[in-house]
Design an enzyme around this catalytic site. Sequence first.
Site, mmCIF file in Angstrom:
data_model
loop_
_atom_site.group_PDB
_atom_site.id
_atom_site.type_symbol
_atom_site.label_atom_id
_atom_site.label_comp_id
_atom_site.label_asym_id
_atom_site.label_seq_id
_atom_site.Cartn_x
_atom_site.Cartn_y
_atom_site.Cartn_z
ATOM 1 N N GLU A 119 0.665 -1.371 0.243
ATOM 2 C CA GLU A 119 -0.225 -0.037 0.037
ATOM 3 C C GLU A 119 0.637 1.319 -0.138
ATOM 4 O O GLU A 119 1.946 1.244 1.001
ATOM 5 C CB GLU A 119 -1.498 0.078 1.321
ATOM 6 C CG GLU A 119 -2.321 -1.142 1.013
ATOM 7 C CD GLU A 119 -2.942 -1.063 2.447
ATOM 8 O OE1 GLU A 119 -2.923 0.045 2.554
ATOM 9 O OE2 GLU A 119 -4.465 -1.935 2.598
ATOM 10 N N CYS A 133 4.095 8.176 0.977
ATOM 11 C CA CYS A 133 4.804 6.999 1.949
ATOM 12 C C CYS A 133 5.191 6.011 1.250
ATOM 13 O O CYS A 133 3.930 5.737 0.533
ATOM 14 C CB CYS A 133 4.492 7.067 2.758
ATOM 15 S SG CYS A 133 4.719 6.066 4.438
ATOM 16 N N CYS A 140 8.883 -7.308 7.185
ATOM 17 C CA CYS A 140 10.545 -6.262 7.703
ATOM 18 C C CYS A 140 10.849 -7.720 8.672
ATOM 19 O O CYS A 140 10.089 -8.062 9.404
ATOM 20 C CB CYS A 140 10.044 -4.955 8.765
ATOM 21 S SG CYS A 140 11.457 -4.859 9.387
ATOM 22 N N CYS A 144 10.479 -5.012 16.354
ATOM 23 C CA CYS A 144 10.230 -3.245 16.929
ATOM 24 C C CYS A 144 8.570 -4.413 17.775
ATOM 25 O O CYS A 144 7.719 -4.178 16.862
ATOM 26 C CB CYS A 144 10.197 -2.189 16.320
ATOM 27 S SG CYS A 144 11.546 -1.764 15.262
ATOM 28 N N CYS A 147 5.583 -2.519 17.085
ATOM 29 C CA CYS A 147 5.412 -2.486 15.504
ATOM 30 C C CYS A 147 4.316 -3.806 14.612
ATOM 31 O O CYS A 147 5.771 -4.709 15.241
ATOM 32 C CB CYS A 147 6.871 -2.339 14.491
ATOM 33 S SG CYS A 147 6.349 -2.001 12.736
ATOM 34 N N GLY A 195 8.865 -2.085 6.109
ATOM 35 C CA GLY A 195 9.906 -2.777 5.805
ATOM 36 C C GLY A 195 11.333 -1.644 6.490
ATOM 37 O O GLY A 195 10.776 -0.385 6.881
ATOM 38 N N LEU A 250 14.261 6.381 16.422
ATOM 39 C CA LEU A 250 14.639 6.555 18.161
ATOM 40 C C LEU A 250 14.850 5.347 19.315
ATOM 41 O O LEU A 250 14.750 4.432 19.693
ATOM 42 C CB LEU A 250 15.633 8.154 18.490
ATOM 43 C CG LEU A 250 16.527 8.097 19.486
ATOM 44 C CD1 LEU A 250 17.941 7.244 19.168
ATOM 45 C CD2 LEU A 250 16.154 9.194 20.121
ATOM 46 N N CYS A 369 -9.789 0.447 6.065
ATOM 47 C CA CYS A 369 -8.096 -0.858 4.743
ATOM 48 C C CYS A 369 -8.204 -2.246 5.027
ATOM 49 O O CYS A 369 -7.469 -2.737 4.074
ATOM 50 C CB CYS A 369 -6.981 -0.108 4.630
ATOM 51 S SG CYS A 369 -6.039 -0.326 6.084
HETATM 52 N N1 SAH Z 1 11.399 0.480 9.352
HETATM 53 C C1 SAH Z 1 12.097 1.730 8.978
HETATM 54 C C2 SAH Z 1 10.773 2.728 8.064
HETATM 55 C C3 SAH Z 1 8.955 2.403 8.490
HETATM 56 S S1 SAH Z 1 8.552 2.180 9.877
HETATM 57 C C4 SAH Z 1 11.790 2.019 10.628
HETATM 58 O O1 SAH Z 1 11.764 1.922 11.434
HETATM 59 O O2 SAH Z 1 12.426 3.240 10.547
HETATM 60 C C5 SAH Z 1 7.937 3.909 9.862
HETATM 61 C C6 SAH Z 1 7.963 4.841 11.433
HETATM 62 O O3 SAH Z 1 7.421 4.783 11.868
HETATM 63 C C7 SAH Z 1 9.365 3.757 12.585
HETATM 64 O O4 SAH Z 1 9.568 5.253 13.224
HETATM 65 C C8 SAH Z 1 8.448 3.427 13.315
HETATM 66 O O5 SAH Z 1 9.212 3.161 14.749
HETATM 67 C C9 SAH Z 1 6.651 3.704 13.407
HETATM 68 N N2 SAH Z 1 6.250 2.524 14.195
HETATM 69 C C10 SAH Z 1 5.903 1.962 14.182
HETATM 70 N N3 SAH Z 1 4.479 1.369 14.261
HETATM 71 C C11 SAH Z 1 3.881 2.373 15.305
HETATM 72 C C12 SAH Z 1 3.118 2.406 15.614
HETATM 73 N N4 SAH Z 1 2.778 0.809 16.240
HETATM 74 N N5 SAH Z 1 3.039 3.627 16.703
HETATM 75 C C13 SAH Z 1 3.490 4.215 15.746
HETATM 76 N N6 SAH Z 1 4.297 4.503 15.165
HETATM 77 C C14 SAH Z 1 5.082 3.046 14.486
HETATM 78 FE FE1 SF4 Z 2 10.359 -2.834 10.882
HETATM 79 FE FE2 SF4 Z 2 10.185 -0.803 10.661
HETATM 80 FE FE3 SF4 Z 2 7.948 -1.849 12.122
HETATM 81 FE FE4 SF4 Z 2 11.030 -1.888 13.348
HETATM 82 S S1 SF4 Z 2 9.201 -0.191 13.197
HETATM 83 S S2 SF4 Z 2 9.517 -3.938 12.792
HETATM 84 S S3 SF4 Z 2 11.928 -1.431 11.281
HETATM 85 S S4 SF4 Z 2 8.935 -1.599 9.824
#
Ligand code: SAH
Ligand code: SF4
Length: 405
Positions: A119, A133, A140, A144, A147, A195, A250, A369
């Site tokens: 998407e 975006c 991935c 994290c 996420c 990703g 971060l 979505c």
């Molecule tokens: N993988 C890369 C880019 C994609 S994630 C990265 O981690 O930077 C884009 C942003 O969304 C990152 O800062 C990620 O930490 C944040 N993110 C992931 N899950 C989230 C959530 N559930 N709520 C808010 N932000 C989130």
């Molecule tokens: Fe992957 Fe970014 Fe999600 Fe971490 S925050 S799992 S690096 S998409």
Amino acid sequence: MSVTLDLSRMAHSPSREGADAPKPPINLSGLTRPQMVAALTESGVVEHGKAKMRATQIFRWVHHRGVTDFAQMSDVAKETRARLAERFTIARPEVVERQVSKDGTRKWLIRMAPGIEVETVYIPSVGRVGALCVSSQVGCTLNCSFCHTGTQALVRNLTAAEIVAQVQIAKDDLAEWPSDKEDRLLSNIVFMGMGEPLYNMGQVADAIEIISDNEGIAISRRRITVSTSGVVPQLEALGEKTQAMLAISLHATNDALRDVLVPLNKKYPLDQLMAGIRAYPGLSNARRVTFEYVMLKGVNDSPDEARALVKLIKGIPAKVNLIPFNPWPGTDYQCSDWTAIESFAAILNRAGYSSPIRTPRGRDILAACGQLKSESEKVRASAMRKLSMAAMAGVLDDDEDEAAA
Ligand code: SAH
Ligand code: SF4
């Protein structure tokens, strides 16, 4: 495990294919101009002395005019067009679903190949005019803990052609051809979809070269932001190869907590990460790094942590993007209270850091979505989309960047 369909390499070494094996058509949309020169020459369709001129001509048709059929290239001889069509393609992948929010946010579900769906989201009023975006991988490899994308295994890296296609499809829908059209709606690109872009550097770098090429889509590298969870050994290469703006996920100011939130931290702990960021090529007050910080209730949102953040990033030209956590079913995390987020932001602001807090846009289409995808993917897709919205809005909704660009 990643499986990369590297079309650019195929263009350079057709001999790798068995002599009799049918060659799949190379998608010219995913080739930089030098790669296109090489592909045209190797194909024998264009004679060596004319390849550079012909490549620029075709590049302009594809990325400046947005054509999807060689037959539309009116200044290329009919016979050459036919021969190009035998060896190459410039077709778009299929748009499976399209949604437009009341606030103008647009979302496309794109099928790159059977089972490979991504998407892409356009958000108006972000950056100079609006931001797209894009995803760099399907799934991935990093996990994290907050996420939901991280709960899905990596399916594969996207090719440069597939990354560029996300931009082309947005431009088709926004009627943004030719690319130098006045009052463009798509001004910025953020790699904040699915990703980890730095685990797909080659294709991401090629895609950025194509998107920023002045003969084509011509979105300045300063308006392209790559977000990473902190793949330290790739930071320098990202800066050198792409000159893109850097965003770092971060989320914590000490290793003990970051190890939990962003497990990649165990491999590249904070001291290494901060050193890598300080050395990022081209960093200056006009080209600041964005620190993304997801606000997790009772986890990383105390005033002490805000002060620790100020200390950690001291001396780095930076802004901080506070992202309200988007919960998903099954997660133990909660979004911080609004007052906690405001207090956190106030401490950053007092220390001189711009720290926008943004709420997701396009809620009405996001809510639906999940219906676009299979039941199992539904929740993940929905959560991912919401997070991208919040993250990208904060990164780009900042006029200072525009003045610097
Ligand atoms: N993988 C890369 C880019 C994609 S994630 C990265 O981690 O930077 C884009 C942003 O969304 C990152 O800062 C990620 O930490 C944040 N993110 C992931 N899950 C989230 C959530 N559930 N709520 C808010 N932000 C989130
Ligand atoms: Fe992957 Fe970014 Fe999600 Fe971490 S925050 S799992 S690096 S998409």
